[in-house]
Design an enzyme around this catalytic site. Structure first.
Site, short mmCIF file in Angstrom:
data_model
loop_
_atom_site.label_atom_id
_atom_site.label_comp_id
_atom_site.label_asym_id
_atom_site.label_seq_id
_atom_site.Cartn_x
_atom_site.Cartn_y
_atom_site.Cartn_z
N LYS A 133 16.95 20.84 -10.78
CA LYS A 133 16.22 19.61 -11.06
C LYS A 133 17.10 18.54 -11.70
CE LYS A 133 12.48 18.64 -10.50
NZ LYS A 133 11.24 18.97 -11.22
N GLU A 145 10.49 7.48 -16.58
CA GLU A 145 9.12 7.99 -16.77
C GLU A 145 8.60 7.60 -18.15
OE1 GLU A 145 8.60 11.92 -14.11
OE2 GLU A 145 10.12 12.07 -15.64
N SER A 192 15.77 20.55 -15.88
CA SER A 192 14.60 21.39 -16.17
C SER A 192 15.08 22.64 -16.89
CB SER A 192 13.93 21.77 -14.86
OG SER A 192 13.16 22.93 -15.02
N HIS A 225 0.83 -1.22 0.00
CA HIS A 225 0.00 0.00 0.00
C HIS A 225 0.86 1.26 0.00
CE1 HIS A 225 -3.35 -2.69 1.33
NE2 HIS A 225 -2.37 -3.26 2.01
#
Ligand code: ARG
Length: 474
Positions: free
Chosen positions: A288, A295, A282, A160
């Site tokens: 970043k 992804e 970024s 979970h």
């Protein structure tokens, strides 16, 4: 006389609406079958020779034309944008005509584009499956290497997405390898089912030409021999759906691996860091460091699932036998296969370039009450019934939360009040290495067990290399 590049003009006086003519073409997709189509032409012309329809000299000229065309396309590429060809079959016939004249017009004797495209596609798919199998092997090898390096390294395990029990990094790596091993089995099963030769089925009813279909299937390298029913052979696409499922399932499994690694790379977890080769920055925020490789790996399942549904929906309710709807199968499956292979490679690259912060993983495996179950088990060993032990530990966790400590850090007074049955040193008995070592049975996360599983996987990878499934078509 029909228009140039058309294979079926005899019955027609008028020509196609220009927009429809353009829209119904399939060359922009099926050009990928060009080399398979050449092989089909080679073996069909040999079969026609066997049936007495080509002399030996004529067959030699047809084969020379096929060789010449294959060489030209290896050098210059297949002209996927040829404006005059309706599909790859008409392109091949026209180009062979330039090289062996009217002989090219005779190759289509006793054959239809329906059995031709069914055969082309199966040949092409067999090749592509090998690419997916190689990709799976590469990613499994990366995961097994990771497991070998970190077979005993503790990391928090989650259910979970809440901290549950400590596991080893090796165990986590091999969990994803297990899923990929099943994906591999599925591809091999799909391979065996599609490894059958439809050529010689004609348009739907079989061919009147006395070709030797056993020899034809053998020549084209189909291990399952000739197909047994011409209606089925020209119109079945369940193998296409099945492969699309294999791809969708593999990419879905990869999305789960990707998600784990993306979470591990977050500041919140900080269990691993991706190397520069798979990270991006970024354009705005200079600090970043984004896990874009994983992804994109995570994203690809979406398209593959969409293509699977598109295929099933296209086939649903089609009457026996061939229908033009089937032309659209390639549009869904071919890019999916290529994407699956590429995504497997990218996932392997990302795994190889992900470095676990072992000290942090180990420290975090000691925090967040991951050893609460083991505390209950210690109480059970001291004679408490598990349900009562569960209650007792629940209360101990509550108190530890109030005090801001871990279970093994409870002050002596709290400990003797809450856990009077226990006398041992909880700092030792509840430490992550002790918790891990207890899960030593088959399938458990204990370092000793994971080490054995790593060895089993290393052997398996060698077996895959030695006996990578069916023989590759020559
Ligand atoms: N291009 C078609 C396909 O990919 C093959 C041609 C069959 N056409 C036909 N009208 N029977 O399915």
């Amino acid at each position: 006389m029909s228009e140039p590049g058309k294979m079926w003009g005899g019955r027609f006086q008028g020509s196609l609406d220009p927009d429809f003519a353009e829209w119904q073409k399939s060359l922009t997709v099926d050009w990928q079958l060009a080399f398979a189509d050449l092989e089909v032409n080679r073996h069909w012309s040999t079969a026609l020779h066997g049936a007495g329809l080509f002399t030996t000299d004529e067959l030699a000229r047809v084969h020379a034309a096929i060789d010449d065309l294959a060489n030209a396309w290896v050098e210059r590429g297949v002209p996927a944008d040829d404006p005059d060809a309706e599909d790859v079959h008409s392109l091949v016939e026209r180009e062979l005509g330039k090289r062996c004249g009217d002989l090219a017009k005779r190759i289509h004797t006793g054959r239809s584009r329906n059995d031709q495209v069914a055969t082309d596609l199966r040949l092409y798919l067999r090749e592509r499956i090998f690419g997916c199998l190689d990709g799976i092997r590469d990613l499994c090898a990366a995961l097994v290497d990771k497991a070998a390096a970190h077979h005993d390294a503790p990391i928090p395990g989650y259910t979970h997405l809440q901290r549950a029990q400590p596991i080893t990094i090796g165990h986590h790596s091999l969990a994803h390898a297990e899923a990929l091993g099943r994906d591999r089995d599925r591809f091999l099963d799909a391979f065996a089912r599609l490894d059958v030769c439809p050529l010689g089925s004609g348009a739907l009813a079989g061919t009147p030409v006395a070709v030797d279909r056993q020899a034809l299937a053998k020549g084209l390298g189909f291990h399952g021999g000739p197909s047994r029913n011409s209606l089925d052979a020209t119109s079945a696409r369940d193998h296409v759906c099945e492969l699309a499922f294999c791809c969708a399932m593999t990419l879905t499994n990869l999305s789960r691996l990707a998600e784990d690694y993306i979470f591990f790379a977050s500041r919140e977890a900080a269990f691993l860091r991706f190397g520069d080769v798979v990270s991006t920055g970024s354009s705005l925020m200079p600090q970043k460091r984004n896990p874009d490789a994983m992804e994109l790996v995570r994203a690809k399942a979406g398209q593959a699932q969409g293509h699977l549904v598109a295929l099933l929906t296209t086939v649903k309710g089609l009457p026996m036998a061939y229908n033009r709807d089937l032309q659209d199968d390639k549009q869904s499956l071919l890019p999916t296969l290529v994407q699956t292979e590429t995504t497997l490679r990218m996932a392997a690259l990302a795994v190889r370039n992900a470095e676990f912060d072992l000290a942090r993983c180990a420290a975090e495996a000691e925090r967040g009450y991951l050893n609460a179950t083991d505390l209950a088990d210690l109480l059970v060993a001291a004679g408490v019934a598990f349900r009562d032990a569960h209650e007792q530990v629940g209360a101990a966790v509550n108190r530890a939360v109030e005090l801001g400590v871990e279970l093994h850090e409870l002050p002596a007074s709290e400990r003797s009040r809450l856990l009077p049955q226990l006398t041992g040193d909880l700092r030792v008995e509840l430490a992550a290495p002790a918790v891990l070592a207890r899960r030593d049975g088959i399938g458990g996360t204990a370092p000793r067990r994971v080490r054995l599983e790593v060895e089993a996987w290393q052997k398996l990878l060698i077996e895959w290399d030695a006996d990578g499934g069916p023989e590759e078509p020559s």
